[in-house]
Motif scaffolding. Structure first.
Motif, PDB file in Angstrom:
ATOM      1  N   ALA A 168       0.893  -1.243  -0.159  1.00 57.13           N
ATOM      2  CA  ALA A 168       0.033   0.025   0.077  1.00 57.13           C
ATOM      3  C   ALA A 168       0.957   1.202  -0.073  1.00 57.13           C
ATOM      4  N   GLN A 169       1.919   1.277   0.848  1.00 55.59           N
ATOM      5  CA  GLN A 169       2.784   2.228   0.596  1.00 55.59           C
ATOM      6  C   GLN A 169       3.646   2.453  -0.598  1.00 55.59           C
ATOM      7  N   GLU A 170       3.873   1.413  -1.146  1.00 56.21           N
ATOM      8  CA  GLU A 170       4.505   1.604  -2.582  1.00 56.21           C
ATOM      9  C   GLU A 170       3.644   2.163  -3.592  1.00 56.21           C
ATOM     10  N   LEU A 171       2.306   1.674  -3.398  1.00 56.61           N
ATOM     11  CA  LEU A 171       1.170   2.316  -4.413  1.00 56.61           C
ATOM     12  C   LEU A 171       0.925   3.740  -4.131  1.00 56.61           C
ATOM     13  N   GLU A 172       0.858   4.133  -2.917  1.00 51.72           N
ATOM     14  CA  GLU A 172       0.923   5.430  -2.562  1.00 51.72           C
ATOM     15  C   GLU A 172       1.784   6.457  -3.202  1.00 51.72           C
ATOM     16  N   ALA A 173       3.145   5.821  -2.843  1.00 50.86           N
ATOM     17  CA  ALA A 173       4.365   6.357  -3.339  1.00 50.86           C
ATOM     18  C   ALA A 173       4.178   6.748  -4.983  1.00 50.86           C
ATOM     19  N   GLU A 174       3.922   5.633  -5.599  1.00 52.88           N
ATOM     20  CA  GLU A 174       3.902   5.514  -7.243  1.00 52.88           C
ATOM     21  C   GLU A 174       2.722   6.617  -7.509  1.00 52.88           C
ATOM     22  N   LYS A 175       1.566   6.501  -6.787  1.00 53.80           N
ATOM     23  CA  LYS A 175       0.720   7.465  -6.916  1.00 53.80           C
ATOM     24  C   LYS A 175       1.049   9.033  -6.999  1.00 53.80           C
ATOM     25  N   GLN A 176       1.915   9.409  -6.022  1.00 51.49           N
ATOM     26  CA  GLN A 176       2.350  10.593  -5.684  1.00 51.49           C
ATOM     27  C   GLN A 176       3.355  11.112  -6.772  1.00 51.49           C
ATOM     28  N   LYS A 177       4.041   9.839  -7.129  1.00 53.69           N
ATOM     29  CA  LYS A 177       5.022  10.276  -8.061  1.00 53.69           C
ATOM     30  C   LYS A 177       4.466  10.811  -9.271  1.00 53.69           C
ATOM     31  N   LYS A 178       3.296   9.986  -9.837  1.00 55.16           N
ATOM     32  CA  LYS A 178       2.599  10.442 -11.019  1.00 55.16           C
ATOM     33  C   LYS A 178       1.899  11.688 -10.974  1.00 55.16           C
ATOM     34  N   GLU A 179       1.328  11.982  -9.823  1.00 51.22           N
ATOM     35  CA  GLU A 179       0.764  13.375  -9.524  1.00 51.22           C
ATOM     36  C   GLU A 179       1.894  14.491  -9.717  1.00 51.22           C
ATOM     37  N   LYS A 180       3.036  14.060  -9.348  1.00 52.20           N
ATOM     38  CA  LYS A 180       3.980  15.121  -9.329  1.00 52.20           C
ATOM     39  C   LYS A 180       4.283  15.418 -10.783  1.00 52.20           C
ATOM     40  N   ALA A 181       4.471  14.449 -11.524  1.00 54.97           N
ATOM     41  CA  ALA A 181       4.725  14.399 -12.856  1.00 54.97           C
ATOM     42  C   ALA A 181       3.730  15.289 -13.836  1.00 54.97           C
ATOM     43  N   ILE A 182       2.464  14.900 -13.427  1.00 55.59           N
ATOM     44  CA  ILE A 182       1.397  15.762 -13.879  1.00 55.59           C
ATOM     45  C   ILE A 182       1.406  17.145 -13.568  1.00 55.59           C
ATOM     46  N   VAL A 183       1.691  17.376 -12.496  1.00 56.47           N
ATOM     47  CA  VAL A 183       2.015  18.692 -11.917  1.00 56.47           C
ATOM     48  C   VAL A 183       2.894  19.448 -12.615  1.00 56.47           C
ATOM     49  N   GLU A 184       3.982  18.765 -12.504  1.00 58.29           N
ATOM     50  CA  GLU A 184       5.414  19.288 -13.399  1.00 58.29           C
ATOM     51  C   GLU A 184       4.868  19.665 -14.893  1.00 58.29           C
ATOM     52  N   ALA A 185       4.423  18.547 -15.494  1.00 59.27           N
ATOM     53  CA  ALA A 185       4.182  18.766 -16.924  1.00 59.27           C
ATOM     54  C   ALA A 185       3.220  19.871 -17.210  1.00 59.27           C
ATOM     55  N   GLU A 186       2.051  20.136 -16.297  1.00 57.29           N
ATOM     56  CA  GLU A 186       1.273  20.985 -16.220  1.00 57.29           C
ATOM     57  C   GLU A 186       1.858  22.580 -16.225  1.00 57.29           C
ATOM     58  N   ARG A 187       2.881  22.549 -15.178  1.00 57.67           N
ATOM     59  CA  ARG A 187       3.604  23.747 -14.906  1.00 57.67           C
ATOM     60  C   ARG A 187       4.289  24.227 -16.278  1.00 57.67           C
TER      61      ARG A 187
END
Length: 284
Positions: free
Chosen positions: A200-219
């Motif tokens: 669950a922790q690994e899944l959450e970390a991957e989810k946060q990584k993807k969300e960060k990439a989306i935010v960075e791409a949007e920026r």
């Protein structure tokens, strides 16, 4: 003379006996307790004795009940093990339990009659503790081991508190809070829970990584769009400036600019056919 002495002795004995009897009939109720009176002739008295000193008939017995907040611990430690097992939907656990409670002062006479003169402590140890184990099991059976052990422990404790409040009221027990302070599962379940928690922790970390990439791409997209818009605005501004400049250029202004550039010298020519242009140009 002898009769006088005998009378005095008898009187003294009576006084001492009366004083001793008075002393024996004084009952002290400690702070945080109430006393229930039981008379051999009249049974349980409705009048409850509050804290303080009271003069009690020698024919009455007083039993104390705590109306202050008390703590009940059922746990495993170095000295003893009062923990107990509970059932969950998919397994069992061993738990430590803690409860804050007091007795309802208005109900203690009924408790005395119902449980044949048991003290409050005896009622807790001999009756209520067994009832608590049953009631806690009724709540934990609605949860999985994982939920009770980790995921919904706070929710479980709130549910236990509410269930005990309702169910122990018949015993004159006012429950303030109740909690499973420690839960224990066997090694197999513990390993499975640890593995699941890790996943669950690994899944959450991957989810946060993807969300960060989306935010960075949007920026970056926003920045690029902003830069493009700035360039467009600049180009549009320059185009408008040139357009206005073109509109402002007239033939008179051109002539004026030529005169501004003339150094005042007349052109030098040779030959009789040369044509002199006073505007600064020569032509044949």
């Amino acid at each position: 003379m002898k009769k006088s002495m005998i009378g005095a002795i008898i009187a003294g004995v009576l006084v001492l006996g009366g004083a001793a009897g008075t002393f024996i009939c004084i009952e002290r109720i400690p702070a945080g307790y109430v006393g229930v009176q039981y008379s051999m002739n009249g049974g349980v008295q409705d009048e409850i004795l509050p804290q303080g000193w009271h003069l009690i008939s020698p024919t009455k017995k007083v039993t104390e009940y705590s109306v202050a907040t008390e703590q009940l611990y059922m746990q495993r430690d170095e000295k003893k093990d009062n923990s107990f097992d509970v059932i969950a939907r998919d397994g069992k656990m061993n738990v430590d339990f803690e409860m804050s409670y007091s007795f309802d002062a208005d109900k203690v006479p009924d408790l005395y009659s119902r449980y044949r003169g048991m003290s409050g402590e005896d009622i807790i140890n001999n009756i209520v503790i067994g009832k608590i184990k049953t009631l806690v099991n009724e709540v934990t059976s609605q949860y999985s081991v994982l939920e009770a052990h980790m995921e919904k422990k706070g929710e479980l404790n709130r549910a236990i508190t509410e269930h005990l409040k309702k169910s122990l009221a018949e015993f004159g027990v006012v429950v303030e809070s109740a909690n499973l302070t420690q839960t224990r599962v066997d090694s197999t379940i513990e390993a499975a829970i640890t593995e699941r928690s890790k996943a669950a922790q690994e899944l959450e970390a991957e989810k946060q990584k993807k969300e960060k990439a989306i935010v960075e791409a949007e920026r970056k997209k926003v920045e690029a769009q902003g830069e493009a818009d700035a360039q467009l605005i600049k180009a549009q501004g320059e185009a408008r400036a040139n357009e206005e400049l073109q509109k402002s250029i007239t033939s008179e202004m051109v002539e004026y600019k030529k005169i501004e550039k003339w150094d005042g010298k007349l052109p030098t020519v040779s030959g009789s056919d040369a044509i002199i242009d006073m505007r600064g140009n020569s032509a044949e």
